[in-house]
Design a protein around this motif. Structure first.
Motif, PDB file in Angstrom:
ATOM      1  N   PRO A 156      -4.877  -4.948   4.574  1.00  0.00           N
ATOM      2  CA  PRO A 156      -5.931  -5.149   5.587  1.00  0.00           C
ATOM      3  C   PRO A 156      -6.996  -6.158   5.151  1.00  0.00           C
ATOM      4  CG  PRO A 156      -5.481  -2.808   5.318  1.00  0.00           C
ATOM      5  CD  PRO A 156      -4.702  -3.522   4.251  1.00  0.00           C
ATOM      6  N   SER A 206      -4.670  -4.935  -1.101  1.00  0.00           N
ATOM      7  CA  SER A 206      -4.705  -4.191   0.143  1.00  0.00           C
ATOM      8  C   SER A 206      -4.499  -5.145   1.311  1.00  0.00           C
ATOM      9  CB  SER A 206      -6.052  -3.485   0.285  1.00  0.00           C
ATOM     10  OG  SER A 206      -6.134  -2.918   1.570  1.00  0.00           O
ATOM     11  N   VAL A 210     -12.185  -0.419  -0.941  1.00  0.00           N
ATOM     12  CA  VAL A 210     -11.428  -1.608  -1.336  1.00  0.00           C
ATOM     13  C   VAL A 210     -10.146  -1.765  -0.530  1.00  0.00           C
ATOM     14  CG1 VAL A 210     -12.341  -1.621  -3.688  1.00  0.00           C
ATOM     15  CG2 VAL A 210     -10.174  -0.465  -3.229  1.00  0.00           C
ATOM     16  N   VAL A 211      -9.774  -0.724   0.198  1.00  0.00           N
ATOM     17  CA  VAL A 211      -8.545  -0.815   0.988  1.00  0.00           C
ATOM     18  C   VAL A 211      -8.802  -1.405   2.372  1.00  0.00           C
ATOM     19  CG1 VAL A 211      -6.694   0.532   2.074  1.00  0.00           C
ATOM     20  CG2 VAL A 211      -7.363   0.992  -0.288  1.00  0.00           C
ATOM     21  N   CYS A 212      -9.880  -0.955   3.048  1.00  0.00           N
ATOM     22  CA  CYS A 212     -10.062  -1.418   4.428  1.00  0.00           C
ATOM     23  C   CYS A 212     -11.405  -2.096   4.681  1.00  0.00           C
ATOM     24  CB  CYS A 212      -9.877  -0.271   5.415  1.00  0.00           C
ATOM     25  SG  CYS A 212     -11.260   0.871   5.440  1.00  0.00           S
ATOM     26  N   MET A 217      -1.599   6.529   4.359  1.00  0.00           N
ATOM     27  CA  MET A 217      -2.205   7.306   3.273  1.00  0.00           C
ATOM     28  C   MET A 217      -1.854   8.787   3.399  1.00  0.00           C
ATOM     29  SD  MET A 217      -3.816   5.437   1.156  1.00  0.00           S
ATOM     30  CE  MET A 217      -4.164   3.683   1.125  1.00  0.00           C
ATOM     31  N   LEU A 241       0.823  -1.218   0.000  1.00  0.00           N
ATOM     32  CA  LEU A 241       0.000   0.000   0.000  1.00  0.00           C
ATOM     33  C   LEU A 241       0.855   1.265   0.000  1.00  0.00           C
ATOM     34  CD1 LEU A 241      -2.853  -0.899   2.522  1.00  0.00           C
ATOM     35  CD2 LEU A 241      -3.124  -0.418   0.082  1.00  0.00           C
ATOM     36  N   ASP A 274     -12.038   5.317   8.089  1.00  0.00           N
ATOM     37  CA  ASP A 274     -11.186   4.299   8.694  1.00  0.00           C
ATOM     38  C   ASP A 274      -9.761   4.290   8.163  1.00  0.00           C
ATOM     39  OD1 ASP A 274     -13.194   3.530  10.326  1.00  0.00           O
ATOM     40  OD2 ASP A 274     -13.488   1.531   9.485  1.00  0.00           O
ATOM     41  N   CYS A 275      -9.579   4.575   6.872  1.00  0.00           N
ATOM     42  CA  CYS A 275      -8.217   4.434   6.342  1.00  0.00           C
ATOM     43  C   CYS A 275      -7.726   5.626   5.552  1.00  0.00           C
ATOM     44  CB  CYS A 275      -8.074   3.152   5.529  1.00  0.00           C
ATOM     45  SG  CYS A 275      -8.841   3.242   3.925  1.00  0.00           S
ATOM     46  N   GLY A 276      -8.606   6.581   5.252  1.00  0.00           N
ATOM     47  CA  GLY A 276      -8.120   7.818   4.640  1.00  0.00           C
ATOM     48  C   GLY A 276      -7.993   7.810   3.127  1.00  0.00           C
ATOM     49  N   VAL A 277      -8.446   6.760   2.456  1.00  0.00           N
ATOM     50  CA  VAL A 277      -8.378   6.804   0.988  1.00  0.00           C
ATOM     51  C   VAL A 277      -9.565   7.602   0.445  1.00  0.00           C
ATOM     52  CG1 VAL A 277      -7.144   4.612   0.816  1.00  0.00           C
ATOM     53  CG2 VAL A 277      -9.640   4.637   0.589  1.00  0.00           C
ATOM     54  N   VAL A 285      -3.154   1.911   8.104  1.00  0.00           N
ATOM     55  CA  VAL A 285      -3.384   2.502   6.778  1.00  0.00           C
ATOM     56  C   VAL A 285      -3.581   4.017   6.823  1.00  0.00           C
ATOM     57  CG1 VAL A 285      -4.682   2.325   4.640  1.00  0.00           C
ATOM     58  CG2 VAL A 285      -4.486   0.357   6.116  1.00  0.00           C
ATOM     59  N   LEU A 286      -4.268   4.499   7.839  1.00  0.00           N
ATOM     60  CA  LEU A 286      -4.577   5.931   7.893  1.00  0.00           C
ATOM     61  C   LEU A 286      -3.307   6.801   7.851  1.00  0.00           C
ATOM     62  CD1 LEU A 286      -7.209   7.609   8.030  1.00  0.00           C
ATOM     63  CD2 LEU A 286      -7.126   7.423  10.509  1.00  0.00           C
TER      64      LEU A 286
END
Lengths: 383, 54
Positions: free
Chosen positions: A43, A41, B7-9, A292, A11, B41-44, A288-289
């Motif tokens: 996660p 991804s 699709v990421v989290c 990103m 990622l 949750d993940c910022g995308v 992830v946060l």
């Protein structure tokens, strides 16, 4: 002009490329990866059974598709031999590659404790899509899994494998679920949630050895309290360690991770690090946060506009639908207390410092939806 | 009303529920969610969401 070289296709690597291409369509970019280079991804690897997705279905793009989509070169199966930061050169087994900027998006290694026994080599860890594919294959037609470690990955897998119909035993020496992230009442709620799915906990002992079962098929995990756990497959989910070896050998400054400033600059010119391998102004955040936020800031820096990354409030959602969890851990070493309110599996735990200010929280069950409200009360981690 | 998954989290945006805590009223269609909105949750960004059938 020499290319921007990105090491790593997880990622962190691919999102840096993606964000960079929004700003700069021309500068050549080369991505080097030891993996097969498919875009996925991480996660999502711990919810694959619940969503009924195989490794191939979790792959969002082939390396060829990534190359085309982002106009970059992707070199797969490449193990970087070293970095010469004076010459701005990445050393490859038979070759080298000069860079104008280097992005270390190396990720983290799974850490497995020393184990004895004749089946240690059969203990799985799932750290990337290729691992996941092998793990799924090994589970085909099987019924039971022993998980070593009850942290984030261990608990997510316990929930997911239970949803997939497997009998799960979980070993956690620290005596409760998510011991490093949650206060006790919240750990207990998660434990009850997973137990309701049939997960069997072994809290307290360590795994000592993994043997082949002499009396039949499968494996036997021997615990320090003498218990023998039989299962078809053993999964280790003890912990992650940032990958720092290449950086260290290249003379870059490292601690727990590769040390960077707030602009994600490592200690040599034109070298940057982000994601699970990086320690940004003291923060190692394998989530992830922050990743990103880092990818966006670094893309700007690489495109010519030096940009520090800001970490706002960084809550972590743990994918245990049997008892949902969201936690925003208080800063390490901060003096304060947890205030805990419980109602069944709903736990609201608020961490307040000595002045009474909210500095962290842990929510489970129904009250996880209070997250957004609490986020507004918390100070940013790294403004 | 549709649902959209990150699709990421795996975060799910449900048009029916919206995200009132973030000022997105229940019933807000995906195309009306602000373009600069990011996954809580993940910022995308929105481009990393896919429509899912439930």
């Amino acid at each position: 002009m020499n290319p921007i070289v990105v090491i790593g296709s997880g990622l962190a690597g691919f999102n840096t490329v993606k964000e960079f291409r929004k700003l700069d369509k021309e500068t050549p970019v080369v991505v080097l990866t030891a993996d097969d280079g498919r875009n996925y991804s991480k996660p999502m690897l711990s919810t694959g059974f619940t969503k009924e997705k195989t490794a191939d279905e979790l792959a969002m793009a082939t390396p060829e598709q990534v190359a085309e989509q982002f106009n970059v070169t992707v070199r797969t199966g490449v193990h970087v031999a070293g970095i010469d930061t004076d010459k701005q050169r990445v050393l490859l087994p038979d070759d080298h590659l000069d860079y104008s900027a280097l992005v270390l998006a190396l990720g983290a290694d799974t850490w497995t404790p020393p184990l004895e026994g004749d089946a240690v080599g059969e203990v799985f860890s799932v750290n990337d899509l290729m691992d996941y594919g092998r793990f799924r294959q090994a589970l085909d037609g099987k019924k039971s899994v022993t998980i070593l470690g009850g942290g984030l990955i261990g608990c997510e897998f316990a929930n997911d494998l239970s949803n997939g119909g497997f009998q799960v035993s979980l070993v956690e020496p620290l005596g409760r679920c998510l011991p490093m992230l949650l206060p006790e009442a919240a750990s207990a709620a998660v434990g009850r949630g997973l137990e309701s799915l049939g997960v069997e906990f072994h809290f307290g002992p360590l795994a000592k050895a993994v043997h082949r079962d002499r009396n039949g098929e499968g494996l036997v995990t021997e615990l320090s309290d003498g218990t023998h756990l039989k299962s078809d497959v053993v999964l280790s989910a003890i912990g992650l360690r940032p990958r720092i070896d290449i950086a260290k050998e290249a003379g870059l400054r490292t601690n727990r991770g590769i040390l960077t400033d707030q602009q994600l600059r490592a200690s040599a010119d034109n070298v940057y690090a982000l994601g699970d391998c990086a320690e940004v102004e003291g923060h190692v955040l394998p989530y992830v946060l922050p990743l990103m936020a880092s990818a966006r800031a670094l893309a700007k820096t690489l495109a010519g506009e030096a940009t520090p990354v800001s970490y706002g409030v960084m809550p972590v959602t743990i994918k245990t639908p049997a008892c949902p969890v969201v936690v925003c851990p208080p800063p390490e070493e901060l003096d304060g207390d947890w205030e805990v309110e419980e109602d069944g599996n709903s736990v609201r735990a608020l961490f307040r410092d000595r002045d009474g200010a909210l500095r962290g929280y842990a929510l489970t069950g129904e009250v996880v939806k209070e997250k957004l409200k609490l986020n507004k009360e918390l100070p940013a981690l790294m403004p | 009303m549709k649902k959209w998954e990150c699709v990421v989290c795996g975060f799910i945006y449900d048009e029916e529920e919206g995200l009132p805590e973030e000022g997105i009223e229940p019933g807000t269609k995906w195309e009306d969610v602000p373009e600069d909105w990011v996954c809580p949750d993940c910022g995308v960004g929105k481009e990393d969401f896919e429509m899912i059938e439930i």
